[in-house]
Design an enzyme around this catalytic site. Sequence first.
Site, short mmCIF file in Angstrom:
data_model
loop_
_atom_site.label_atom_id
_atom_site.label_comp_id
_atom_site.label_asym_id
_atom_site.label_seq_id
_atom_site.Cartn_x
_atom_site.Cartn_y
_atom_site.Cartn_z
N ARG A 1 0.83 -1.22 0.00
CA ARG A 1 0.00 0.00 0.00
C ARG A 1 0.86 1.26 0.00
O ARG A 1 0.66 2.17 -0.81
CB ARG A 1 -0.93 0.00 1.22
CG ARG A 1 -2.16 -0.86 1.07
CD ARG A 1 -2.94 -0.93 2.38
NE ARG A 1 -2.22 -1.73 3.34
CZ ARG A 1 -2.39 -3.04 3.51
NH1 ARG A 1 -3.30 -3.68 2.82
NH2 ARG A 1 -1.68 -3.73 4.38
N THR B 1 8.83 1.40 8.37
CA THR B 1 8.26 0.14 8.87
C THR B 1 8.06 0.22 10.38
O THR B 1 8.89 0.79 11.09
CB THR B 1 9.24 -1.02 8.54
OG1 THR B 1 9.46 -1.02 7.14
CG2 THR B 1 8.70 -2.37 8.99
N ALA C 1 7.77 6.46 13.20
CA ALA C 1 6.57 5.62 13.16
C ALA C 1 5.48 6.32 12.37
O ALA C 1 4.48 5.69 12.01
CB ALA C 1 6.09 5.33 14.57
N HIS D 1 -7.07 1.59 12.74
CA HIS D 1 -6.44 1.35 11.43
C HIS D 1 -7.26 0.34 10.62
O HIS D 1 -8.10 -0.37 11.18
CB HIS D 1 -5.01 0.82 11.58
CG HIS D 1 -4.02 1.87 11.93
ND1 HIS D 1 -3.77 2.24 13.24
CD2 HIS D 1 -3.24 2.66 11.16
CE1 HIS D 1 -2.87 3.20 13.25
NE2 HIS D 1 -2.53 3.48 12.00
N HIS D 2 -6.93 0.23 9.34
CA HIS D 2 -7.56 -0.71 8.41
C HIS D 2 -7.38 -2.17 8.85
O HIS D 2 -6.52 -2.48 9.68
CB HIS D 2 -6.96 -0.52 7.01
CG HIS D 2 -5.46 -0.57 7.00
ND1 HIS D 2 -4.77 -1.75 6.90
CD2 HIS D 2 -4.53 0.41 7.15
CE1 HIS D 2 -3.48 -1.50 6.94
NE2 HIS D 2 -3.30 -0.19 7.10
N LYS E 1 -3.80 -4.22 8.92
CA LYS E 1 -2.63 -3.89 9.76
C LYS E 1 -2.29 -5.06 10.68
O LYS E 1 -3.19 -5.66 11.27
CB LYS E 1 -2.90 -2.62 10.58
CG LYS E 1 -1.69 -2.17 11.37
CD LYS E 1 -1.77 -0.71 11.76
CE LYS E 1 -0.57 -0.31 12.60
NZ LYS E 1 0.68 -0.35 11.84
N THR F 1 2.64 4.61 15.82
CA THR F 1 2.34 6.01 16.17
C THR F 1 1.74 6.08 17.57
O THR F 1 2.07 7.00 18.34
CB THR F 1 1.36 6.60 15.14
OG1 THR F 1 1.95 6.47 13.86
CG2 THR F 1 1.07 8.06 15.43
P1 NAD Z 1 1.68 -3.73 2.96
O1 NAD Z 1 1.50 -5.08 3.55
O2 NAD Z 1 0.64 -3.21 2.04
O3 NAD Z 1 3.09 -3.66 2.17
C1 NAD Z 1 4.28 -4.29 2.63
C2 NAD Z 1 5.03 -4.79 1.41
O4 NAD Z 1 6.28 -5.33 1.87
C3 NAD Z 1 4.29 -5.92 0.67
O5 NAD Z 1 4.19 -5.63 -0.71
C4 NAD Z 1 5.14 -7.16 0.93
O6 NAD Z 1 5.18 -8.06 -0.18
C5 NAD Z 1 6.52 -6.55 1.19
N1 NAD Z 1 7.29 -7.45 2.07
C6 NAD Z 1 6.98 -7.82 3.34
N2 NAD Z 1 7.91 -8.64 3.84
C7 NAD Z 1 8.83 -8.81 2.84
C8 NAD Z 1 10.03 -9.56 2.76
N3 NAD Z 1 10.48 -10.32 3.79
N4 NAD Z 1 10.76 -9.48 1.62
C9 NAD Z 1 10.32 -8.73 0.56
N5 NAD Z 1 9.18 -8.01 0.60
C10 NAD Z 1 8.44 -8.04 1.73
O7 NAD Z 1 1.90 -2.75 4.18
P2 NAD Z 1 1.78 -1.12 4.20
O8 NAD Z 1 0.41 -0.76 4.65
O9 NAD Z 1 2.33 -0.56 2.95
O10 NAD Z 1 2.73 -0.80 5.44
C11 NAD Z 1 4.09 -1.20 5.43
C12 NAD Z 1 4.75 -0.81 6.76
O11 NAD Z 1 4.76 0.61 6.88
C13 NAD Z 1 4.00 -1.32 8.01
O12 NAD Z 1 4.97 -1.66 8.99
C14 NAD Z 1 3.18 -0.12 8.46
O13 NAD Z 1 2.87 -0.13 9.82
C15 NAD Z 1 4.17 0.99 8.11
N6 NAD Z 1 3.58 2.32 7.92
C16 NAD Z 1 4.29 3.36 8.42
C17 NAD Z 1 3.87 4.66 8.22
C18 NAD Z 1 4.73 5.78 8.72
O14 NAD Z 1 4.39 6.96 8.52
N7 NAD Z 1 5.88 5.48 9.34
C19 NAD Z 1 2.69 4.92 7.51
C20 NAD Z 1 1.97 3.82 6.98
C21 NAD Z 1 2.44 2.52 7.19
#
Ligand code: NAD
Length: 255
Positions: free
Chosen positions: A12, A89, A113, A144-145, A148, A155
């Site tokens: 996402r 992450t 975060a 959250h959605h 998650k 956060t």
């Molecule tokens: P998501 O599941 O949609 O995307 C994660 C992607 O990482 C997937 O496409 C998956 O295939 C890939 N992935 C996971 N493990 C892997 C591995 N071992 N090797 C290769 N690829 C791998 O998740 P998301 O909603 O995009 O969120 C990702 C992270 O970002 C989460 O930890 C979320 O909490 C965090 N996040 C942080 C913020 C911020 O502002 N810091 C905002 C939104 C989301």
Amino acid sequence: MLKVCVVGLCGRMGHTIFDCTVGLEGIKIVCGIDRQIDNAPLNCSVEIKADPYELSFKPDIFIDFSRPDCSLKVLAYAREHKIPVVLGTTGFDEDGKAFIKDCAKYIPIVHSANFSVGVNVILSLVQKTAATMIDADIEIVEAHHRYKVDAPSGTALALGEAAAAGLNVNLKDVMVAGRNGITGQRNYGTIGFSSIRGGDIVGEHKAMFCCDGERVEIGHIATSRDTFARGALRAAMWLEGKKNGVYSMKEVLDL
Ligand code: NAD
């Protein structure tokens, strides 16, 4: 031109970062790390590998929104090849957090975060409020959605850390998460956490300061992932040429 490798490019946040860089000057996505290549953003033709060690060239910077196991592998590669990292992450355990700190001896890292400007503004308000309303029962509520996987959210924990800093205590000594059953009365000085998961909620957070006769609520609602993506891209530009170490969005935004 800053050449970026997006880790989690097919997720996402990866899709949102890809969309937000279209037409942006000074920054370009040149490759990605993801194990679900079938979900690559439409019109994305860059190299995507499941593992950083499979990349055919070195990017200038990583922007990582994936999962802790993936991020730790990327950090090890980044440390070895001296590549800065913007790390979004969440859900790292204590060993993971220690590894991030260790990597920061060799490369600059922005770790947050939450990359939204609004959340970083409320973090300092929460710390100030906790330090002033010293009798308040503090509760952090987040939503959250449905997809998650970690709770409380990174956060929510950052808001808890800010409140704990205001109270001059360690969060891990006062944190109460996920109440259930006969819990007994609320213990004075604790910080409570509640998590809601459902639908397509992008991210909502509220810090409640509950006293006898009044209550202060400091909240933030993200309505689009663009806010996180734009913040991460801003952090990537800011990180260029910085010394090794872990930086937060507070420093990026000069708050
Ligand atoms: P998501 O599941 O949609 O995307 C994660 C992607 O990482 C997937 O496409 C998956 O295939 C890939 N992935 C996971 N493990 C892997 C591995 N071992 N090797 C290769 N690829 C791998 O998740 P998301 O909603 O995009 O969120 C990702 C992270 O970002 C989460 O930890 C979320 O909490 C965090 N996040 C942080 C913020 C911020 O502002 N810091 C905002 C939104 C989301």
